[in-house]
Design a protein around this motif. Structure first.
Motif, PDB file in Angstrom:
ATOM      1  N   PRO A  93       1.381  16.865  -2.930  1.00 46.63           N
ATOM      2  CA  PRO A  93       1.395  17.287  -1.525  1.00 46.63           C
ATOM      3  C   PRO A  93       1.160  16.136  -0.541  1.00 46.63           C
ATOM      4  CG  PRO A  93      -0.063  18.690  -2.826  1.00 46.63           C
ATOM      5  CD  PRO A  93       0.416  17.609  -3.708  1.00 46.63           C
ATOM      6  N   LEU A  94       0.236  15.223  -0.884  1.00 39.27           N
ATOM      7  CA  LEU A  94      -0.032  14.104   0.025  1.00 39.27           C
ATOM      8  C   LEU A  94       1.167  13.172   0.149  1.00 39.27           C
ATOM      9  CD1 LEU A  94      -3.739  13.159  -0.779  1.00 39.27           C
ATOM     10  CD2 LEU A  94      -2.834  14.363   1.214  1.00 39.27           C
ATOM     11  N   GLN A  95       1.861  12.923  -0.954  1.00 42.90           N
ATOM     12  CA  GLN A  95       3.043  12.071  -0.903  1.00 42.90           C
ATOM     13  C   GLN A  95       4.160  12.735  -0.095  1.00 42.90           C
ATOM     14  OE1 GLN A  95       1.188  12.410  -3.665  1.00 42.90           O
ATOM     15  NE2 GLN A  95       0.600  10.303  -4.088  1.00 42.90           N
ATOM     16  N   ILE A  96       4.281  14.036  -0.214  1.00 42.88           N
ATOM     17  CA  ILE A  96       5.310  14.752   0.550  1.00 42.88           C
ATOM     18  C   ILE A  96       4.995  14.687   2.046  1.00 42.88           C
ATOM     19  CG2 ILE A  96       6.317  17.036   1.018  1.00 42.88           C
ATOM     20  CD1 ILE A  96       6.008  17.553  -2.057  1.00 42.88           C
ATOM     21  N   ILE A  97       3.731  14.903   2.403  1.00 44.01           N
ATOM     22  CA  ILE A  97       3.330  14.809   3.808  1.00 44.01           C
ATOM     23  C   ILE A  97       3.557  13.388   4.319  1.00 44.01           C
ATOM     24  CG2 ILE A  97       1.344  14.876   5.382  1.00 44.01           C
ATOM     25  CD1 ILE A  97       0.296  17.234   3.601  1.00 44.01           C
ATOM     26  N   PHE A  98       3.147  12.408   3.528  1.00 48.53           N
ATOM     27  CA  PHE A  98       3.320  10.998   3.899  1.00 48.53           C
ATOM     28  C   PHE A  98       4.806  10.671   4.082  1.00 48.53           C
ATOM     29  CE2 PHE A  98       2.789   6.363   3.013  1.00 48.53           C
ATOM     30  CZ  PHE A  98       1.872   6.096   4.011  1.00 48.53           C
ATOM     31  N   PHE A  99       5.634  11.155   3.150  1.00 50.56           N
ATOM     32  CA  PHE A  99       7.084  10.951   3.240  1.00 50.56           C
ATOM     33  C   PHE A  99       7.633  11.541   4.541  1.00 50.56           C
ATOM     34  CE2 PHE A  99      11.415  12.499   2.613  1.00 50.56           C
ATOM     35  CZ  PHE A  99      12.060  11.345   2.214  1.00 50.56           C
ATOM     36  N   MET A 100       7.191  12.744   4.871  1.00 50.59           N
ATOM     37  CA  MET A 100       7.664  13.399   6.102  1.00 50.59           C
ATOM     38  C   MET A 100       7.228  12.610   7.343  1.00 50.59           C
ATOM     39  SD  MET A 100       9.389  15.874   4.930  1.00 50.59           S
ATOM     40  CE  MET A 100       9.657  17.138   6.127  1.00 50.59           C
TER      41      MET A 100
ATOM     42  N   VAL B 222       0.845  -1.205   0.000  1.00 52.22           N
ATOM     43  CA  VAL B 222       0.000   0.000   0.000  1.00 52.22           C
ATOM     44  C   VAL B 222       0.878   1.252   0.000  1.00 52.22           C
ATOM     45  CG1 VAL B 222      -1.637   1.343   1.383  1.00 52.22           C
ATOM     46  CG2 VAL B 222      -1.984  -1.114   1.079  1.00 52.22           C
ATOM     47  N   VAL B 223       1.889   1.262   0.845  1.00 53.48           N
ATOM     48  CA  VAL B 223       2.804   2.412   0.916  1.00 53.48           C
ATOM     49  C   VAL B 223       3.534   2.575  -0.411  1.00 53.48           C
ATOM     50  CG1 VAL B 223       4.868   3.343   2.036  1.00 53.48           C
ATOM     51  CG2 VAL B 223       3.084   2.264   3.416  1.00 53.48           C
ATOM     52  N   SER B 224       4.013   1.480  -0.983  1.00 49.87           N
ATOM     53  CA  SER B 224       4.737   1.527  -2.254  1.00 49.87           C
ATOM     54  C   SER B 224       3.865   2.075  -3.377  1.00 49.87           C
ATOM     55  CB  SER B 224       5.246   0.126  -2.608  1.00 49.87           C
ATOM     56  OG  SER B 224       5.946   0.159  -3.810  1.00 49.87           O
ATOM     57  N   GLU B 225       2.637   1.592  -3.473  1.00 47.34           N
ATOM     58  CA  GLU B 225       1.723   2.074  -4.519  1.00 47.34           C
ATOM     59  C   GLU B 225       1.446   3.569  -4.353  1.00 47.34           C
ATOM     60  OE1 GLU B 225      -1.826  -0.316  -4.803  1.00 47.34           O
ATOM     61  OE2 GLU B 225      -0.646  -2.152  -5.058  1.00 47.34           O
ATOM     62  N   PHE B 226       1.207   3.979  -3.108  1.00 50.85           N
ATOM     63  CA  PHE B 226       0.917   5.387  -2.853  1.00 50.85           C
ATOM     64  C   PHE B 226       2.114   6.265  -3.206  1.00 50.85           C
ATOM     65  CE2 PHE B 226       0.710   9.089   0.030  1.00 50.85           C
ATOM     66  CZ  PHE B 226      -0.474   9.644  -0.421  1.00 50.85           C
ATOM     67  N   MET B 227       3.311   5.843  -2.798  1.00 49.93           N
ATOM     68  CA  MET B 227       4.508   6.653  -3.037  1.00 49.93           C
ATOM     69  C   MET B 227       4.913   6.674  -4.506  1.00 49.93           C
ATOM     70  SD  MET B 227       5.134   8.081  -0.213  1.00 49.93           S
ATOM     71  CE  MET B 227       6.720   8.845  -0.502  1.00 49.93           C
ATOM     72  N   SER B 228       4.607   5.619  -5.251  1.00 46.54           N
ATOM     73  CA  SER B 228       5.010   5.573  -6.657  1.00 46.54           C
ATOM     74  C   SER B 228       3.934   6.139  -7.587  1.00 46.54           C
ATOM     75  CB  SER B 228       5.354   4.132  -7.057  1.00 46.54           C
ATOM     76  OG  SER B 228       4.204   3.312  -6.963  1.00 46.54           O
ATOM     77  N   SER B 229       2.830   6.633  -7.028  1.00 43.12           N
ATOM     78  CA  SER B 229       1.747   7.155  -7.862  1.00 43.12           C
ATOM     79  C   SER B 229       1.972   8.595  -8.300  1.00 43.12           C
ATOM     80  CB  SER B 229       0.407   7.031  -7.116  1.00 43.12           C
ATOM     81  OG  SER B 229       0.393   7.877  -5.989  1.00 43.12           O
ATOM     82  N   GLY B 230       3.108   9.143  -7.992  1.00 37.73           N
ATOM     83  CA  GLY B 230       3.414  10.523  -8.346  1.00 37.73           C
ATOM     84  C   GLY B 230       3.766  11.305  -7.093  1.00 37.73           C
ATOM     85  N   ILE B 231       4.411  12.442  -7.303  1.00 39.51           N
ATOM     86  CA  ILE B 231       4.814  13.255  -6.157  1.00 39.51           C
ATOM     87  C   ILE B 231       3.908  14.470  -6.085  1.00 39.51           C
ATOM     88  CG2 ILE B 231       6.671  14.586  -5.095  1.00 39.51           C
ATOM     89  CD1 ILE B 231       8.638  12.730  -6.509  1.00 39.51           C
TER      90      ILE B 231
END
Length: 147
Positions: free
Chosen positions: A51-58, A40-49
């Motif tokens: 604001p949500l991915q940046i927040i999730f990354f942080m 789930v994390v991999s799919e979310f992170m690889s779906s594009g960069i």
């Protein structure tokens, strides 16, 4: 103490690469054991960069590692060290940390890392090096999911 921060930085960068590869190979061989949480994390992170991915990354890179290290290698460590030797505490907390991730392949992949950050806590008596290693490890893992 400074050398342990260098070890934490290097270890955080390297310690999970081989286990991640092993988990990836085993996931391909045994798809029913593929860690859903990581997928789930991999799919979310690889779906594009965005604001949500940046927040999730942080969150994954900074907030979660700090919280986990405070809980496991400060609070629980202190509770268990009260009754066990520091060595026994290191082993026990490392196992508990990996096991709470539940999924068998995720647990397997986390064991080397868990023992490493536990070893940092065991050797230094502090959680700073453990936090650094955990932050670096999670950051690298997230970046690898993006590529």
């Amino acid at each position: 103490m400074k050398e342990y921060y260098k070890i934490a930085l290097a270890g955080g960068l390297v310690i999970s690469l081989v286990p991640a590869w092993v988990v990836s190979v085993l996931s391909n061989l045994l798809p029913s054991l593929k860690p859903e949480e990581l997928e789930v994390v991999s799919e979310f992170m690889s779906s594009g960069i965005g604001p949500l991915q940046i927040i999730f990354f942080m969150l994954i890179t900074f907030l979660i590692p700090i919280a986990e290290e405070v809980v496991f290698r400060k609070i629980l460590w202190g509770l268990f060290e009260w009754k066990l030797t520091p060595y026994q505490t290191w082993i026990f907390i490392s196992l508990i940390f990996a096991l709470i991730h539940i999924e068998p392949l995720h647990v397997l992949g986390l064991l080397p890392f868990s023992f490493f950050v536990g070893w940092l806590r065991y050797k230094t008596g502090k959680i700073g090096p453990s936090i650094l290693a955990h932050v670096v490890n999670n950051g690298v893992a997230c970046l690898l999911m993006i590529i």
